[in-house]
Design a protein around this motif. Sequence first.
Motif, PDB file in Angstrom:
ATOM      1  N   MET A 235       0.827  -1.208   0.000  1.00  0.00           N
ATOM      2  CA  MET A 235       0.000   0.000   0.000  1.00  0.00           C
ATOM      3  C   MET A 235       0.860   1.256   0.000  1.00  0.00           C
ATOM      4  O   MET A 235       0.513   2.265  -0.619  1.00  0.00           O
ATOM      5  CB  MET A 235      -0.928  -0.007   1.220  1.00  0.00           C
ATOM      6  N   GLN A 236       1.987   1.188   0.674  1.00  0.00           N
ATOM      7  CA  GLN A 236       2.839   2.375   0.804  1.00  0.00           C
ATOM      8  C   GLN A 236       3.665   2.630  -0.455  1.00  0.00           C
ATOM      9  O   GLN A 236       3.791   3.780  -0.888  1.00  0.00           O
ATOM     10  CB  GLN A 236       3.777   2.213   2.009  1.00  0.00           C
ATOM     11  N   PRO A 240       1.403   3.937  -5.425  1.00  0.00           N
ATOM     12  CA  PRO A 240       1.763   5.079  -6.292  1.00  0.00           C
ATOM     13  C   PRO A 240       2.216   4.646  -7.679  1.00  0.00           C
ATOM     14  O   PRO A 240       1.864   5.286  -8.678  1.00  0.00           O
ATOM     15  CB  PRO A 240       2.914   5.748  -5.524  1.00  0.00           C
ATOM     16  N   HIS A 241       3.002   3.547  -7.760  1.00  0.00           N
ATOM     17  CA  HIS A 241       3.462   3.056  -9.060  1.00  0.00           C
ATOM     18  C   HIS A 241       2.279   2.588  -9.916  1.00  0.00           C
ATOM     19  O   HIS A 241       2.202   2.884 -11.113  1.00  0.00           O
ATOM     20  CB  HIS A 241       4.448   1.901  -8.885  1.00  0.00           C
ATOM     21  N   LEU A 242       1.366   1.850  -9.287  1.00  0.00           N
ATOM     22  CA  LEU A 242       0.197   1.356 -10.025  1.00  0.00           C
ATOM     23  C   LEU A 242      -0.697   2.504 -10.466  1.00  0.00           C
ATOM     24  O   LEU A 242      -1.285   2.456 -11.563  1.00  0.00           O
ATOM     25  CB  LEU A 242      -0.591   0.376  -9.146  1.00  0.00           C
ATOM     26  N   THR A 243      -0.795   3.536  -9.642  1.00  0.00           N
ATOM     27  CA  THR A 243      -1.584   4.721 -10.019  1.00  0.00           C
ATOM     28  C   THR A 243      -0.960   5.405 -11.225  1.00  0.00           C
ATOM     29  O   THR A 243      -1.661   5.783 -12.174  1.00  0.00           O
ATOM     30  CB  THR A 243      -1.670   5.706  -8.840  1.00  0.00           C
ATOM     31  N   PRO A 283       2.603  14.020 -16.387  1.00  0.00           N
ATOM     32  CA  PRO A 283       3.656  14.875 -15.804  1.00  0.00           C
ATOM     33  C   PRO A 283       3.157  15.767 -14.675  1.00  0.00           C
ATOM     34  O   PRO A 283       3.936  16.169 -13.807  1.00  0.00           O
ATOM     35  CB  PRO A 283       4.117  15.741 -16.999  1.00  0.00           C
ATOM     36  N   LEU A 284       1.845  16.057 -14.676  1.00  0.00           N
ATOM     37  CA  LEU A 284       1.274  16.900 -13.633  1.00  0.00           C
ATOM     38  C   LEU A 284       0.951  16.104 -12.370  1.00  0.00           C
ATOM     39  O   LEU A 284       1.241  16.541 -11.252  1.00  0.00           O
ATOM     40  CB  LEU A 284       0.001  17.564 -14.163  1.00  0.00           C
ATOM     41  N   LEU A 285       0.381  14.920 -12.537  1.00  0.00           N
ATOM     42  CA  LEU A 285      -0.085  14.140 -11.390  1.00  0.00           C
ATOM     43  C   LEU A 285       0.991  13.266 -10.746  1.00  0.00           C
ATOM     44  O   LEU A 285       0.984  13.063  -9.531  1.00  0.00           O
ATOM     45  CB  LEU A 285      -1.273  13.266 -11.795  1.00  0.00           C
ATOM     46  N   LYS A 293       2.045  10.632  -1.361  1.00  0.00           N
ATOM     47  CA  LYS A 293       1.837   9.262  -0.915  1.00  0.00           C
ATOM     48  C   LYS A 293       3.055   8.677  -0.213  1.00  0.00           C
ATOM     49  O   LYS A 293       2.909   7.973   0.799  1.00  0.00           O
ATOM     50  CB  LYS A 293       1.454   8.385  -2.123  1.00  0.00           C
ATOM     51  N   LEU A 294       4.260   8.943  -0.737  1.00  0.00           N
ATOM     52  CA  LEU A 294       5.458   8.370  -0.125  1.00  0.00           C
ATOM     53  C   LEU A 294       5.918   9.260   1.022  1.00  0.00           C
ATOM     54  O   LEU A 294       6.328  10.400   0.814  1.00  0.00           O
ATOM     55  CB  LEU A 294       6.559   8.205  -1.173  1.00  0.00           C
ATOM     56  N   SER A 295       5.857   8.724   2.230  1.00  0.00           N
ATOM     57  CA  SER A 295       6.062   9.534   3.436  1.00  0.00           C
ATOM     58  C   SER A 295       7.455  10.163   3.504  1.00  0.00           C
ATOM     59  O   SER A 295       7.601  11.299   3.964  1.00  0.00           O
ATOM     60  CB  SER A 295       5.816   8.681   4.685  1.00  0.00           C
TER      61      SER A 295
END
Length: 309
Positions: A235-236, A240-243, A283-285, A293-295
């Motif tokens: 989840m951590q 983000p990679h999958l998104t 490139p924006l998101l 997301k990554l602490s």
Amino acid sequence: MIDNVSHITMFFLSGLNETENHRFTLFFLTLLCYCVILIANTSVIVTIIMDKNLHEPMYILICTFCINGLYGTAGFYPKFLWDLLSPVHVISYSGCLVQVQVIASFVFSDLSILSVMAYDRYVAICRPLEYHSVMSKQRLIMLGCFSWMTPFCITGINVFLISRLKLCSQYIAKIYCMNWMIVKLACFPAETAVNSIVVHITIIIYLFHGLFIVLSYMYVIKTCANSIENRAKFMQTCVPHLTSLLIFLVNILSDVMFMRFGSKDFPQAFKNFVAIEYLVIPPLLNPLIYGFKLSKIRNRILVVLTKNK
């Protein structure tokens, strides 16, 4: 006649012909979007470079991802902003080929980097005891070079083949140069056979990239299903990679599907949006997703902002 048109030195871009009444509004919105892209990606890049705690394979790959975003958008936004203020939308022959090279290699590099990220997460979660030996500094450099140089060379071959074609028109019905649009201008369709073969080989290569990503995450999800610790890590670090992957695929597939099945009756503004969405949304998101997301990245950015205050 063919001898004259085969020495084309300039292309006319007709995609902005119907936006004259809104060009200043579009200019400021585009400029705002590009500034946010520059600030967001640069912030993530600088944060990772300056913080030695982030000098790990996963974060270095994120850094290369953001650098690639800056590279790709640099091939589009400055020229597009200039065209929005210019009464005539033209681009030189060499400038058109350079734009094709930059934008196409940017797209392919994105998929290559996403495949390396998938491999990194697979090793980290499925083979944690081997992670540091597998994802060594030398391996990381090799994978980084693969992510950039292979797409650049493949695109370069396509651009070289395009440069050999005799063209019978100077008009491109887009707001920027695309390889298939230039190929359509060829005087002799038979000459484009080699171009088509290389394009299909390129598609097959990057379909294998996509298949590799899917298989990697299937193994990761299977491993995570049996461990609470691994589920938390998934989840951590994997979400983000999958998104990013989902955003990339939706944008690219929508563009491809529109080119293949899109109606000519759609408004020009909609056609333009579909054509540039993969130069706007990913490139924006992407830097925002990784930054929030990554602490480790988020906390480091917050520390810098707090110090500045």
